[in-house]
Enzyme design. Structure first.
Site, short mmCIF file in Angstrom:
data_model
loop_
_atom_site.label_atom_id
_atom_site.label_comp_id
_atom_site.label_asym_id
_atom_site.label_seq_id
_atom_site.Cartn_x
_atom_site.Cartn_y
_atom_site.Cartn_z
N GLY A 220 8.06 6.99 -4.82
CA GLY A 220 8.47 6.58 -3.48
C GLY A 220 7.29 6.19 -2.62
O GLY A 220 6.16 6.60 -2.86
N CYS A 221 7.58 5.38 -1.59
CA CYS A 221 6.58 5.01 -0.60
C CYS A 221 7.25 5.07 0.77
O CYS A 221 8.18 5.85 0.96
CB CYS A 221 6.00 3.63 -0.90
SG CYS A 221 7.20 2.29 -0.82
N GLN A 222 6.84 4.25 1.71
CA GLN A 222 7.44 4.30 3.04
C GLN A 222 8.80 3.60 3.08
O GLN A 222 9.74 4.11 3.64
CB GLN A 222 6.49 3.67 4.07
CG GLN A 222 6.93 3.85 5.51
CD GLN A 222 7.00 5.31 5.95
OE1 GLN A 222 6.22 6.15 5.53
NE2 GLN A 222 7.96 5.62 6.80
#
Length: 129
Positions: free
Chosen positions: A82-84
């Site tokens: 995951g990221c932003q």
């Protein structure tokens, strides 16, 4: 190498509700945001290995990303990346799949979607004075 392996079609993207279930069943969460982003808040038990660095020259891909992930995760581990917002993590997941990580999935919507759904996050603690 077939062109499909380099497309996002080779990556399974799951929504945050699915990620929450996967996390409770033993999947590891790899947060590919920058250290600064990670330190502002992240999923519990997340591993942070940045995929992109923000430099004075602009955004630069972490040249040792797959190598660094290999130090903390096995290619058979079940990993959610995951990221932003879900864009960096999609590219990071593609790199991991292409490097032989068999069970890497992308979290669609990223940390922002996780927050929007009111799921628990770990926030920084203020240092006692």
């Amino acid at each position: 190498m077939s062109p499909t392996l380099w497309s996002s079609e080779a990556v399974e993207t799951v929504d945050v509700h699915a990620v929450k279930r996967l996390m409770s069943s033993g999947h590891r969460y790899l947060d590919v945001r920058t250290v600064d982003e990670f330190n502002k808040g992240h999923l519990k038990n997340a591993i942070n290995i940045p995929y992109i660095f923000f430099t004075p020259q602009g955004r630069e891909k972490n040249p040792k990303f797959v190598e660094q992930v290999s130090l903390v995760c096995n290619k058979d581990d079940h990993i959610v990346v995951g990221c932003q917002s879900g864009m960096r993590s999609l590219k990071a997941t593609m790199d991991l799949v292409n490097a032989g990580f068999k069970h890497a999935k992308n979290m669609g919507g990223g940390y922002a979607a996780w927050l929007e759904n009111g799921f628990v996050v770990k926030k920084p603690q203020e240092e006692p004075k």
